[in-house]
Write a protein that holds these residues in place. Sequence first.
Motif, PDB file in Angstrom:
ATOM      1  N   GLY A 196       0.529  -1.512  -0.037  1.00  0.00           N
ATOM      2  CA  GLY A 196      -0.125  -0.162  -0.246  1.00  0.00           C
ATOM      3  C   GLY A 196       0.717   1.740  -0.027  1.00  0.00           C
ATOM      4  N   HIS A 197       2.140   1.379  -0.221  1.00  0.00           N
ATOM      5  CA  HIS A 197       2.702   1.902  -0.519  1.00  0.00           C
ATOM      6  C   HIS A 197       3.307   2.438  -1.584  1.00  0.00           C
ATOM      7  N   GLU A 198       3.725   4.466  -1.805  1.00  0.00           N
ATOM      8  CA  GLU A 198       3.607   5.002  -2.971  1.00  0.00           C
ATOM      9  C   GLU A 198       5.700   4.783  -3.085  1.00  0.00           C
ATOM     10  N   VAL A 199       5.829   4.193  -4.062  1.00  0.00           N
ATOM     11  CA  VAL A 199       7.526   3.863  -4.498  1.00  0.00           C
ATOM     12  C   VAL A 199       7.789   4.893  -5.628  1.00  0.00           C
ATOM     13  N   VAL A 200       9.287   5.216  -5.243  1.00  0.00           N
ATOM     14  CA  VAL A 200       9.240   5.772  -7.040  1.00  0.00           C
ATOM     15  C   VAL A 200      10.927   5.707  -6.724  1.00  0.00           C
ATOM     16  N   ILE A 201      11.898   4.740  -7.367  1.00  0.00           N
ATOM     17  CA  ILE A 201      12.848   4.661  -8.061  1.00  0.00           C
ATOM     18  C   ILE A 201      13.602   5.464  -8.537  1.00  0.00           C
ATOM     19  N   ALA A 202      14.459   6.225  -7.906  1.00  0.00           N
ATOM     20  CA  ALA A 202      15.585   7.420  -8.776  1.00  0.00           C
ATOM     21  C   ALA A 202      16.515   6.421  -9.108  1.00  0.00           C
ATOM     22  N   CYS A 203      16.749   6.605 -10.912  1.00  0.00           N
ATOM     23  CA  CYS A 203      17.746   5.178 -10.720  1.00  0.00           C
ATOM     24  C   CYS A 203      18.108   6.080 -12.361  1.00  0.00           C
ATOM     25  N   PRO A 204      20.016   5.627 -12.404  1.00  0.00           N
ATOM     26  CA  PRO A 204      19.821   6.141 -13.955  1.00  0.00           C
ATOM     27  C   PRO A 204      19.512   5.584 -14.941  1.00  0.00           C
ATOM     28  N   SER A 205      19.300   6.581 -16.044  1.00  0.00           N
ATOM     29  CA  SER A 205      18.905   6.461 -17.823  1.00  0.00           C
ATOM     30  C   SER A 205      19.987   5.569 -18.057  1.00  0.00           C
ATOM     31  N   PRO A 206      19.508   4.335 -19.336  1.00  0.00           N
ATOM     32  CA  PRO A 206      19.980   3.743 -20.264  1.00  0.00           C
ATOM     33  C   PRO A 206      20.663   4.494 -21.138  1.00  0.00           C
ATOM     34  N   THR A 207      19.883   5.685 -21.008  1.00  0.00           N
ATOM     35  CA  THR A 207      19.704   6.120 -22.670  1.00  0.00           C
ATOM     36  C   THR A 207      20.969   7.621 -22.731  1.00  0.00           C
ATOM     37  N   GLY A 208      20.886   8.161 -21.546  1.00  0.00           N
ATOM     38  CA  GLY A 208      20.681   9.051 -21.449  1.00  0.00           C
ATOM     39  C   GLY A 208      20.101  10.175 -20.667  1.00  0.00           C
ATOM     40  N   GLY A 209      19.255  10.327 -21.560  1.00  0.00           N
ATOM     41  CA  GLY A 209      18.066  11.559 -21.128  1.00  0.00           C
ATOM     42  C   GLY A 209      17.196  11.042 -20.500  1.00  0.00           C
ATOM     43  N   ASP A 252       5.927   4.317 -15.918  1.00  0.00           N
ATOM     44  CA  ASP A 252       4.594   3.912 -15.135  1.00  0.00           C
ATOM     45  C   ASP A 252       5.708   2.758 -14.495  1.00  0.00           C
ATOM     46  N   GLY A 253       4.965   1.753 -13.258  1.00  0.00           N
ATOM     47  CA  GLY A 253       5.823   0.738 -12.252  1.00  0.00           C
ATOM     48  C   GLY A 253       4.314  -0.201 -12.764  1.00  0.00           C
ATOM     49  N   PRO A 254       3.993  -0.813 -11.621  1.00  0.00           N
ATOM     50  CA  PRO A 254       5.080  -0.210 -10.405  1.00  0.00           C
ATOM     51  C   PRO A 254       5.985  -1.213 -10.450  1.00  0.00           C
ATOM     52  N   PRO A 255       7.410  -1.336  -9.165  1.00  0.00           N
ATOM     53  CA  PRO A 255       7.956   0.198  -9.586  1.00  0.00           C
ATOM     54  C   PRO A 255       7.523   1.416  -9.989  1.00  0.00           C
ATOM     55  N   ARG A 256       7.619   2.309  -9.668  1.00  0.00           N
ATOM     56  CA  ARG A 256       7.777   3.488 -10.961  1.00  0.00           C
ATOM     57  C   ARG A 256       9.133   4.027 -10.868  1.00  0.00           C
ATOM     58  N   THR A 257       9.775   4.485 -12.023  1.00  0.00           N
ATOM     59  CA  THR A 257      10.991   4.632 -11.665  1.00  0.00           C
ATOM     60  C   THR A 257      10.852   6.404 -12.412  1.00  0.00           C
ATOM     61  N   HIS A 258      12.103   7.081 -12.312  1.00  0.00           N
ATOM     62  CA  HIS A 258      12.088   8.384 -12.360  1.00  0.00           C
ATOM     63  C   HIS A 258      13.804   7.879 -12.911  1.00  0.00           C
ATOM     64  N   ARG A 259      14.394   7.828 -13.829  1.00  0.00           N
ATOM     65  CA  ARG A 259      15.211   7.548 -14.682  1.00  0.00           C
ATOM     66  C   ARG A 259      16.371   9.322 -14.878  1.00  0.00           C
ATOM     67  N   VAL A 260      17.176   9.409 -14.399  1.00  0.00           N
ATOM     68  CA  VAL A 260      18.172  10.815 -14.125  1.00  0.00           C
ATOM     69  C   VAL A 260      18.640  10.582 -15.549  1.00  0.00           C
ATOM     70  N   ARG A 261      19.471  12.154 -15.881  1.00  0.00           N
ATOM     71  CA  ARG A 261      20.387  12.267 -17.037  1.00  0.00           C
ATOM     72  C   ARG A 261      21.537  11.974 -16.916  1.00  0.00           C
ATOM     73  N   THR A 262      22.042  10.581 -17.849  1.00  0.00           N
ATOM     74  CA  THR A 262      23.380  10.115 -17.721  1.00  0.00           C
ATOM     75  C   THR A 262      24.531  10.378 -18.908  1.00  0.00           C
ATOM     76  N   ALA A 263      25.981  10.621 -18.375  1.00  0.00           N
ATOM     77  CA  ALA A 263      26.443  10.098 -19.301  1.00  0.00           C
ATOM     78  C   ALA A 263      27.293   8.872 -19.381  1.00  0.00           C
ATOM     79  N   PRO A 264      27.645   8.187 -20.377  1.00  0.00           N
ATOM     80  CA  PRO A 264      29.043   6.879 -19.924  1.00  0.00           C
ATOM     81  C   PRO A 264      30.062   7.181 -19.026  1.00  0.00           C
TER      82      PRO A 264
END
Length: 153
Positions: free
Chosen positions: A32-45, A50-62
């Motif tokens: 019953g909890h709301e969860v977001v996983i902040a993690c690296p973007s595999p593409t850069g952007g 959407d989930g579950p669990p939802r993810t927030h992909r952050v901008r990355t570089a190799p």
Amino acid sequence: MKVLEATDFYYPWIAGPAPLIRNLSTGLVESGHEVVIACPSPTGGAFEEDGPPRTHRVRTAPLPFGYKLRGGAPLIDLSRFVSRWRPDVIHIHHPFLISLSALAAGRIQGVPVIATNHTIPECTLFGIRDSWMYGAARRTLAVHIRTVLGRAQ
């Protein structure tokens, strides 16, 4: 409860923490909890999934090491996300850039931060174990891990 899980290693990278964080997050959502996983973007952007669990992909570089690893310094991105979503707790999993940014955002905005360490210097630095710099790198990383863990509640 709203939980932000912050990790520097998540799918599509398969490593020890990825299935653990997915299973933990899925279990929290099923409870019953709301969860977001902040993690690296595999593409850069940056993007959301959407989930579950939802993810927030952050901008990355190799990154210049590891197998197809990507990293980012998303302090502004995660600060904005924490401000907008207002989690009740932030759970960091590593002493690296995404987790450090989530830790800083939590401390600045008054959100409690808890930490689980999945980083062992001997494993992280395995590739340089025969190098002259291994001993100093291992000690430095161990101090860094203790420092990061000491900043969590």
